[in-house]
Design a protein around this motif. Structure first.
Motif, PDB file in Angstrom:
ATOM      1  N   VAL A 127       0.842  -1.201   0.000  1.00 11.57           N
ATOM      2  CA  VAL A 127       0.000   0.000   0.000  1.00 11.57           C
ATOM      3  C   VAL A 127       0.873   1.245   0.000  1.00 11.57           C
ATOM      4  O   VAL A 127       1.761   1.385   0.841  1.00 11.57           O
ATOM      5  N   ARG A 128       0.604   2.152  -0.948  1.00 11.41           N
ATOM      6  CA  ARG A 128       1.343   3.420  -0.994  1.00 11.41           C
ATOM      7  C   ARG A 128       0.627   4.516  -0.223  1.00 11.41           C
ATOM      8  O   ARG A 128       1.254   5.287   0.487  1.00 11.41           O
ATOM      9  N   GLU A 129      -0.685   4.631  -0.432  1.00 17.60           N
ATOM     10  CA  GLU A 129      -1.460   5.666   0.244  1.00 17.60           C
ATOM     11  C   GLU A 129      -2.938   5.398   0.062  1.00 17.60           C
ATOM     12  O   GLU A 129      -3.337   4.548  -0.732  1.00 17.60           O
ATOM     13  N   VAL A 130      -3.760   6.147   0.803  1.00 18.66           N
ATOM     14  CA  VAL A 130      -5.213   6.058   0.689  1.00 18.66           C
ATOM     15  C   VAL A 130      -5.716   7.455   0.345  1.00 18.66           C
ATOM     16  O   VAL A 130      -5.338   8.426   0.994  1.00 18.66           O
ATOM     17  N   ARG A 132     -14.877  -4.648  -5.907  1.00 20.18           N
ATOM     18  CA  ARG A 132     -16.199  -5.281  -5.763  1.00 20.18           C
ATOM     19  C   ARG A 132     -16.631  -5.910  -7.075  1.00 20.18           C
ATOM     20  O   ARG A 132     -17.125  -7.036  -7.101  1.00 20.18           O
ATOM     21  N   MET A 133     -16.427  -5.204  -8.186  1.00 16.31           N
ATOM     22  CA  MET A 133     -16.800  -5.755  -9.491  1.00 16.31           C
ATOM     23  C   MET A 133     -15.906  -6.942  -9.839  1.00 16.31           C
ATOM     24  O   MET A 133     -16.387  -7.950 -10.357  1.00 16.31           O
ATOM     25  N   LYS A 134     -14.625  -6.844  -9.559  1.00 20.01           N
ATOM     26  CA  LYS A 134     -13.687  -7.934  -9.842  1.00 20.01           C
ATOM     27  C   LYS A 134     -14.102  -9.200  -9.093  1.00 20.01           C
ATOM     28  O   LYS A 134     -13.976 -10.306  -9.596  1.00 20.01           O
ATOM     29  N   PHE A 135     -14.633  -9.032  -7.878  1.00 22.14           N
ATOM     30  CA  PHE A 135     -15.023 -10.168  -7.049  1.00 22.14           C
ATOM     31  C   PHE A 135     -16.502 -10.541  -7.198  1.00 22.14           C
ATOM     32  O   PHE A 135     -17.017 -11.353  -6.425  1.00 22.14           O
ATOM     33  N   GLY A 136     -17.212  -9.951  -8.163  1.00 18.21           N
ATOM     34  CA  GLY A 136     -18.607 -10.301  -8.409  1.00 18.21           C
ATOM     35  C   GLY A 136     -19.570  -9.778  -7.361  1.00 18.21           C
ATOM     36  O   GLY A 136     -20.626 -10.366  -7.130  1.00 18.21           O
ATOM     37  N   MET A 137     -19.237  -8.661  -6.733  1.00 14.16           N
ATOM     38  CA  MET A 137     -20.084  -8.089  -5.687  1.00 14.16           C
ATOM     39  C   MET A 137     -20.920  -6.906  -6.171  1.00 14.16           C
ATOM     40  O   MET A 137     -21.591  -6.269  -5.384  1.00 14.16           O
ATOM     41  N   GLY A 138     -20.841  -6.577  -7.433  1.00 11.85           N
ATOM     42  CA  GLY A 138     -21.549  -5.399  -7.937  1.00 11.85           C
ATOM     43  C   GLY A 138     -20.651  -4.174  -7.871  1.00 11.85           C
ATOM     44  O   GLY A 138     -19.548  -4.208  -7.319  1.00 11.85           O
ATOM     45  N   THR A 196     -16.276   6.082   0.789  1.00  8.08           N
ATOM     46  CA  THR A 196     -15.629   5.444  -0.355  1.00  8.08           C
ATOM     47  C   THR A 196     -14.260   6.069  -0.596  1.00  8.08           C
ATOM     48  O   THR A 196     -14.112   7.291  -0.539  1.00  8.08           O
ATOM     49  N   CYS A 197     -13.263   5.215  -0.846  1.00  7.98           N
ATOM     50  CA  CYS A 197     -11.908   5.730  -1.035  1.00  7.98           C
ATOM     51  C   CYS A 197     -11.172   4.898  -2.073  1.00  7.98           C
ATOM     52  O   CYS A 197     -11.664   3.885  -2.545  1.00  7.98           O
ATOM     53  N   ALA A 209      -7.365   1.028  -6.057  1.00  7.47           N
ATOM     54  CA  ALA A 209      -8.418   0.045  -5.825  1.00  7.47           C
ATOM     55  C   ALA A 209      -9.532   0.708  -5.021  1.00  7.47           C
ATOM     56  O   ALA A 209      -9.280   1.233  -3.933  1.00  7.47           O
ATOM     57  N   LEU A 210     -10.739   0.709  -5.567  1.00  4.62           N
ATOM     58  CA  LEU A 210     -11.876   1.286  -4.855  1.00  4.62           C
ATOM     59  C   LEU A 210     -12.244   0.405  -3.664  1.00  4.62           C
ATOM     60  O   LEU A 210     -12.246  -0.820  -3.777  1.00  4.62           O
ATOM     61  N   ALA A 211     -12.558   1.037  -2.549  1.00  2.03           N
ATOM     62  CA  ALA A 211     -13.022   0.324  -1.358  1.00  2.03           C
ATOM     63  C   ALA A 211     -14.201   1.095  -0.762  1.00  2.03           C
ATOM     64  O   ALA A 211     -14.258   2.323  -0.854  1.00  2.03           O
TER      65      ALA A 211
END
Length: 178
Positions: A30-33, A66-72, A80-81, A98-100
């Motif tokens: 992780v570089r930053e948020v 979320r999309m990559k993992f099939g969560m919508g 959201t970050c 990476a969106l979280a």
């Protein structure tokens, strides 16, 4: 004692939430948020590659885990970050966002506290998971960010971040209602 100091980051994980599930990344990747900002859509990229952001003058591709993992699709909220990570594949390093849904904390776990990934019972491929930790009575899915994306996907993401003009009218914020 010096050997312990060099492995200090090996047991630190940034925890974050995707669809009410707790995930973690080794802090070393992780570089930053960042707060969620406008994302410029890039044509002809996979749906989970949401586009690019301008990070100090550099176009950085942003993926929707979320999309990559099939969560919508990730929805824009106050929490959201974008987690900026460094991904390595075949000796090549790629920086991506990476969106979280939200970031929680940096959490320390000793290797004795981490169990092997489950063989079933998760919608995420087992090869993406380094192990399972616990925080209170919640499980933490520890991801291996270097295995989440294939070489082809990383190439597409890297290409999305190269030479794409950030032209007016192409910026797209993550939809709150979609």
């Amino acid at each position: 004692m010096a050997a312990e100091d060099t492995t200090l980051n090996d047991n630190q994980y940034l925890t974050f939430v995707l669809e009410n599930e707790l995930f973690a990344l080794n802090i070393g990747s992780v570089r930053e948020v960042l707060e969620l900002t406008s994302i410029t859509k890039v044509p002809r990229t996979p749906e989970f590659i949401r586009g690019v952001i301008n990070l100090r003058g550099r176009a950085v591709p942003v993926v929707d885990l979320r999309m990559k993992f099939g969560m919508g699709e990730t929805r824009r909220t106050v929490n959201t970050c974008i987690i900026i990570v460094e991904v390595e594949l075949d000796g090549e390093s790629t920086v991506l966002g990476a969106l979280a849904d939200s970031v929680q904390e940096v959490y320390e776990m000793e290797s004795s506290q981490i169990e092997p990934p489950p063989r079933m019972g998760t919608r995420i491929k087992a090869e993406f998971i380094t192990g399972m930790g616990k925080s209170g009575d919640r499980f933490i899915v520890i991801l291996d960010i270097n295995k989440v994306f294939s070489a082809e996907e990383l190439t597409l993401a890297a290409d999305a971040g190269r030479g794409q003009p950030l032209a007016e009218g192409r910026e797209v914020a993550v939809d709150a209602g979609a």
